[in-house]
Each structure stands twice: as C-alpha cells, then as structure tokens.
Design a protein around this motif. Structure first.
Motif, PDB file in Angstrom:
ATOM      1  N   ASP A   1      -5.533   8.413   7.735  1.00 39.35           N
ATOM      2  CA  ASP A   1      -6.203   7.684   6.664  1.00 39.35           C
ATOM      3  C   ASP A   1      -5.319   6.587   6.092  1.00 39.35           C
ATOM      4  O   ASP A   1      -5.809   5.578   5.579  1.00 39.35           O
ATOM      5  CB  ASP A   1      -6.617   8.661   5.564  1.00 39.35           C
ATOM      6  N   ALA A   2      -3.993   6.783   6.161  1.00 43.25           N
ATOM      7  CA  ALA A   2      -3.072   5.784   5.619  1.00 43.25           C
ATOM      8  C   ALA A   2      -2.792   4.648   6.586  1.00 43.25           C
ATOM      9  O   ALA A   2      -2.431   3.550   6.172  1.00 43.25           O
ATOM     10  CB  ALA A   2      -1.750   6.461   5.229  1.00 43.25           C
ATOM     11  N   ALA A   3      -2.936   4.884   7.879  1.00 45.53           N
ATOM     12  CA  ALA A   3      -2.591   3.880   8.883  1.00 45.53           C
ATOM     13  C   ALA A   3      -3.665   2.796   8.981  1.00 45.53           C
ATOM     14  O   ALA A   3      -4.832   3.033   8.628  1.00 45.53           O
ATOM     15  CB  ALA A   3      -2.419   4.545  10.244  1.00 45.53           C
TER      16      ALA A   3
ATOM     17  N   GLU B   1       3.511   6.397   2.337  1.00 45.17           N
ATOM     18  CA  GLU B   1       3.573   7.854   2.262  1.00 45.17           C
ATOM     19  C   GLU B   1       3.110   8.496   3.567  1.00 45.17           C
ATOM     20  O   GLU B   1       3.683   9.499   4.013  1.00 45.17           O
ATOM     21  CB  GLU B   1       2.715   8.342   1.094  1.00 45.17           C
ATOM     22  N   GLY B   2       2.077   7.924   4.183  1.00 46.27           N
ATOM     23  CA  GLY B   2       1.614   8.457   5.456  1.00 46.27           C
ATOM     24  C   GLY B   2       2.664   8.331   6.538  1.00 46.27           C
ATOM     25  O   GLY B   2       2.859   9.253   7.346  1.00 46.27           O
ATOM     26  N   ALA B   3       3.362   7.188   6.563  1.00 42.29           N
ATOM     27  CA  ALA B   3       4.410   6.989   7.562  1.00 42.29           C
ATOM     28  C   ALA B   3       5.569   7.956   7.349  1.00 42.29           C
ATOM     29  O   ALA B   3       6.108   8.529   8.306  1.00 42.29           O
ATOM     30  CB  ALA B   3       4.901   5.543   7.507  1.00 42.29           C
ATOM     31  N   VAL B   4       5.957   8.154   6.084  1.00 44.10           N
ATOM     32  CA  VAL B   4       7.062   9.074   5.793  1.00 44.10           C
ATOM     33  C   VAL B   4       6.677  10.507   6.133  1.00 44.10           C
ATOM     34  O   VAL B   4       7.477  11.271   6.699  1.00 44.10           O
ATOM     35  CB  VAL B   4       7.482   8.948   4.312  1.00 44.10           C
ATOM     36  N   THR B   5       5.445  10.890   5.802  1.00 40.80           N
ATOM     37  CA  THR B   5       4.980  12.238   6.141  1.00 40.80           C
ATOM     38  C   THR B   5       5.017  12.461   7.647  1.00 40.80           C
ATOM     39  O   THR B   5       5.502  13.494   8.139  1.00 40.80           O
ATOM     40  CB  THR B   5       3.550  12.449   5.619  1.00 40.80           C
TER      41      THR B   5
ATOM     42  N   ASP C   1       0.846  -1.182   0.000  1.00 38.90           N
ATOM     43  CA  ASP C   1       0.000   0.000   0.000  1.00 38.90           C
ATOM     44  C   ASP C   1       0.888   1.241   0.000  1.00 38.90           C
ATOM     45  O   ASP C   1       1.532   1.560   0.991  1.00 38.90           O
ATOM     46  CB  ASP C   1      -0.908  -0.019   1.236  1.00 38.90           C
ATOM     47  N   ARG C   2       0.876   1.942  -1.122  1.00 39.28           N
ATOM     48  CA  ARG C   2       1.724   3.115  -1.239  1.00 39.28           C
ATOM     49  C   ARG C   2       1.259   4.224  -0.302  1.00 39.28           C
ATOM     50  O   ARG C   2       2.076   4.970   0.237  1.00 39.28           O
ATOM     51  CB  ARG C   2       1.710   3.612  -2.686  1.00 39.28           C
ATOM     52  N   ALA C   3      -0.053   4.357  -0.109  1.00 35.49           N
ATOM     53  CA  ALA C   3      -0.570   5.396   0.767  1.00 35.49           C
ATOM     54  C   ALA C   3      -0.071   5.221   2.198  1.00 35.49           C
ATOM     55  O   ALA C   3       0.241   6.199   2.888  1.00 35.49           O
ATOM     56  CB  ALA C   3      -2.099   5.397   0.739  1.00 35.49           C
TER      57      ALA C   3
END
Length: 492
Positions: free
Chosen positions: A238-240, A157-161, A152-154
C-alpha cells in the motif's frame, strides 16, 4: 572451474541491462531513451533465456558440483522475470516524468531482474541465497521512491518495514544454510533437499540438518509472504508506488516459489509434504480471512495475494508427497505448480495494471469506495479490473484462474491430500465474498464526478497488460508446452 558462457548468456544480458541503464541515463539524460533501452534489454534477456532453454541442459561454474544449471524450467522462470520487468517499466513510464530519477529506477529494477534470472539457474545454496537477495535488495529502495519526491511518510515507513523484516529473514535463512552445510558437508541443492526430509522424522539421525533446513525454509517463506511471515506485505504494497507494488506482488512471489521448488524438488519421502501442506492450509485461510476486512484496494489485493500463495504452495506439497511413489502423479503436481504460478502472475499483474491506469502510477491505490461505478464511467478499464478479479476468484470467464484451481485440486486429490483439496475449495468460496463484493462495487451507480477517481492515461497500462498476456503465452508455448505434453502423456 568449468565455465559455459552460452549457458550464462541470459545472466549476462540481465546484468548488462542494469549497467546499460546507468550509462544511457548518464550520456543521453532522456527518460524515454533510458526506459526504452532497459525494456529492450529485459526483452532480450527473456529471449536469450528461451533460446538457451530450448537446447540441451547445460551447466556452468562447475567445481565439485555446478552452481549454475541451464534447463528449460530455468529458462521459463528467467523469461517470466524479464516479462514482469518490461511490464513494470511500462506502468512506471508516466510516473518517471516528474517522479523518481529514470536512471535510478531502471537500474534498480534491472538489478532485481538479474537476481530473479540467476535464481532460476541456481544449483547450490550459495547461488540460491545470493540470487534471492539480489532480487530483493533493490526493492527496498523502489518501495520508498514515491516518498522521495512527495514527502510521503507512509512510503518511507513501508520501505523501512520491508527492509527490517527482510534483513531478519535473510539472517535466519543464512543461519539455516550454515547449519545445513555443517550437517551435510555439501552446498548442492540435492544434498540440502535430502536434509530437509529429516524435519518430520522422529528417527532422524541429523538433528542439526533438520534445524538448519527449518530455518532455511522459514527465511524463504518471507519472500512469498507465507503465514506467519506475511504481516509486512499489506503495509508495504500500500505504501509503494503502484508499478512497484505490481512488480513486488508478482516477482517476489515467483522468486520465493522458485527457491522453494529448488529445495523440495528432489525429496523422496512421502511424509515430508506435510510441512508444505500445513503451511499452504494456514496461509490460504489467513489470507482470505484478512482480505474480508479490507477497505483499501491495494491492501485487499495484498491479502488476496497471501491467499494465492497458499494455493501456490498446495501443488508443491502434493509434489513432495508424491515424490518416489508415482512418477505420473509427481509430474502432474509439478505441472500444476508451474501452471498456477504462471496464471497467478498474469492475472495479478493485470489487476495492478488496471488499478494503476485508474489511479495514476504516482498515486496509491485509494479506498475501495473510490471505485464505485468505475466500470460504468470508464468501461474498458473497469471491465479489465473486474475480469482480473473474477480470474483470481476462479470463476468464468476468467478461465485461467478456473483452470489453474481445477488443476491444483486434481493434483491434490491424486497426491493423497484430499483434506487440503477440500480446504482449498472452501477458501475459494470465502474468496468469492470479497472478490464479488469488489466487482459489484465497480458496477454500482457512480458517485458525483468530483468523487470519481482521477482520470489518467489508460493506454500505457492497457498496452502493457496485453503485451504481458501475449508474451507470457508465447513463453509458455515455447518453453513449457513440450514438457506439459510429456507430463500429460505420462498420465495416460
């Protein structure tokens, strides 16, 4: 150095739970055993915190001041972190069958709990910042765990953000702590709090302390997703995975509030409350306006939690404004801050628990349109989600949210912040627009069965929600009720 091991008992239990989770996973290799041992350790941590907090105040790690202060307030905060950990484990248990490694997940969650427990007992700036980072660091990995198995790319991305913004905020907070120490020559929170009071005074004699305190508060504002450091929250939640989002939306808010209380609780000056008052006003307004535009469930809850942070900061502003002017008013503001924090944690976690049961712990929250008619087809879970939303809105029968907001407004009026009380009431009205719209969506005629949310086992989320409510009520009765009675008696 003086060390009181009895005072450190809750911290020993929390850290031991993290280590034990790894050992049990290594030796037993069974998901159920690892989760059960971690949940038991978290429960014992909360019990130890209540037991230590019920006795006289204690201090440990003392050398020219104490880094660890065991008080009833600290015990209550540690218990709340332990209960949130148990709840997150209950929600995540089905996800761990085919998702993240159970040992890794439980270890990270227990490490985060250890930071939360230490945060409540922090007595100086070093222990405060270390505890905040220990609470936050494991969450970077937990946010991205759903993406590890599903590509899941989202989630990545959420973790990196979350990681990048958090690291920047930590750097700002550390710089602020360093400047505060350079100006005051002390790391004790009382000295730091006195330095914070110079922020708004034109005749301040310590501009270095004012800059340091401003940076420190800016770094901590990230932890509670206060405006303008709030943009990370909707995307990250939303990404987690939903159980992680439930823990992140509650534990991080609790940690930020505890840290802010530690900095502001000894302020003597009335005008210093304006900093928190303005921050609360902007945060609640931006959060509610942002929630009006959302079409995804978790993003709506994320923006809603930003608005709730404004409500949480409001009684802290009243506390700082009333400090040194009227003991009864300050006591009422302190009681309102703690009470609303507890109500928010219970209701917010209950909302995420219901969403998790409806969608499944390994999935995201989905679009709001996907919840159309859920309360008709799955009545118990739909009613639970509707009750949580009504509680966040502050409407009956959600009496906890109604009582919490009424208590906050009364504290603001008595603290001389009538304009903030009026703005809070207006924001509550704005919040009704999206809360009631969502509740209405739940009870609309359901769509075709193919479009309905996937059926998942609701028993775990239901049980966890009930356990959280009962355990939190017990914690409040044991750890907070005597102080609340004392505070209310002081008002008469």
């Amino acid at each position: 150095m003086t060390v009181d091991h009895l005072a450190l008992l809750p911290l020993y239990w929390a850290a031991g739970t993290a280590v034990l989770a790894l050992l049990v996973d290594l030796l037993a290799g069974r998901r159920a055993v690892t989760v059960a041992v971690t949940a038991s350790g978290a429960a014992l941590t909360g019990a130890a915190a209540l037991w230590v907090g019920a006795g006289p105040d204690r201090a440990s790690l003392c050398f020219d001041g104490c880094s660890y202060l065991a008080t009833p307030y600290a015990g209550l905060m540690a218990t709340l972190f332990a209960l949130l950990t148990v709840g997150a484990l209950g929600l995540a248990a089905p996800m761990l069958r085919d998702g993240p490694p159970p040992g890794e997940f439980c270890f990270l969650l227990a490490c985060s709990m250890t930071g939360g427990v230490a945060l409540g007992y922090a007595g100086d700036l070093v222990s405060l910042i270390v505890a905040v980072e220990t609470l936050t660091l494991p969450l970077y990995v937990l946010v991205g765990l759903r993406g590890r198995r599903t590509a899941d790319r989202a989630a990545a991305e959420g973790a990196v953000t979350f990681f990048v913004v958090s690291v920047a905020a930590t750097a700002v907070a550390l710089l602020g702590a360093a400047l505060t120490y350079a100006a005051t020559g002390s790391l004790r929170l009382s000295a730091s709090s006195a330095a914070v009071s110079t922020i708004l005074f034109p005749d301040a004699t310590a501009p270095l302390a004012a800059v340091g305190a401003t940076l420190l508060l800016a770094g901590l504002a990230f932890k509670v997703a206060a405006v303008p450091l709030h943009a990370w929250a909707p995307a990250t939640y939303d990404a987690a995975p939903l159980p992680v989002a439930a823990y992140l939306s509650t534990a991080s808010k609790l940690g930020g509030v505890v840290a802010l209380v530690a900095l502001w609780r000894t302020l003597p000056a009335e005008r210093t409350g304006w900093t928190l008052a303005v921050l609360a006003a902007v945060t609640m307004t931006v959060g509610n306006l942002g929630a009006l535009r959302q079409t995804r469930m978790v993003r709506l809850l994320a923006w809603s939690s930003v608005a709730q942070v404004g409500y949480l900061l409001a009684p802290l502003a009243a506390l700082a404004t009333a400090a040194g002017r009227a003991d009864a008013v300050a006591a009422q503001a302190r009681a309102a801050a703690i009470a609303y924090t507890i109500f928010f944690l219970v209701i917010e976690f209950g909302a995420f628990a219901a969403v998790t049961a409806l969608r499944g712990p390994g999935r995201d929250g989905g679009d709001i349109a996907g919840y159309t008619g859920v309360a008709r087809t799955r009545r118990a879970l739909g009613a639970a989600l509707a009750l949580a939303l009504v509680g966040l809105a502050g409407l009956p029968p959600g009496l906890a949210g109604l009582f919490g907001k009424a208590t906050v407004i009364r504290a603001l009026l008595d603290g001389g912040l009538a304009w903030l009380a009026l703005l809070l009431a207006l924001n509550v009205v704005i919040g009704l627009a999206y809360y009631l719209r969502l509740v209405t969506t739940l009870y609309l005629p359901p769509p075709a069965p193919a479009d309905a949310p996937a059926a998942t086992a609701p028993v775990v989320a239901w049980s966890v929600s009930a356990a959280i409510v009962v355990a939190t009520a017990t914690a409040v009765a044991v750890g907070f009720a005597p102080q609340l009675v004392f505070d209310l008696a002081a008002l008469t």
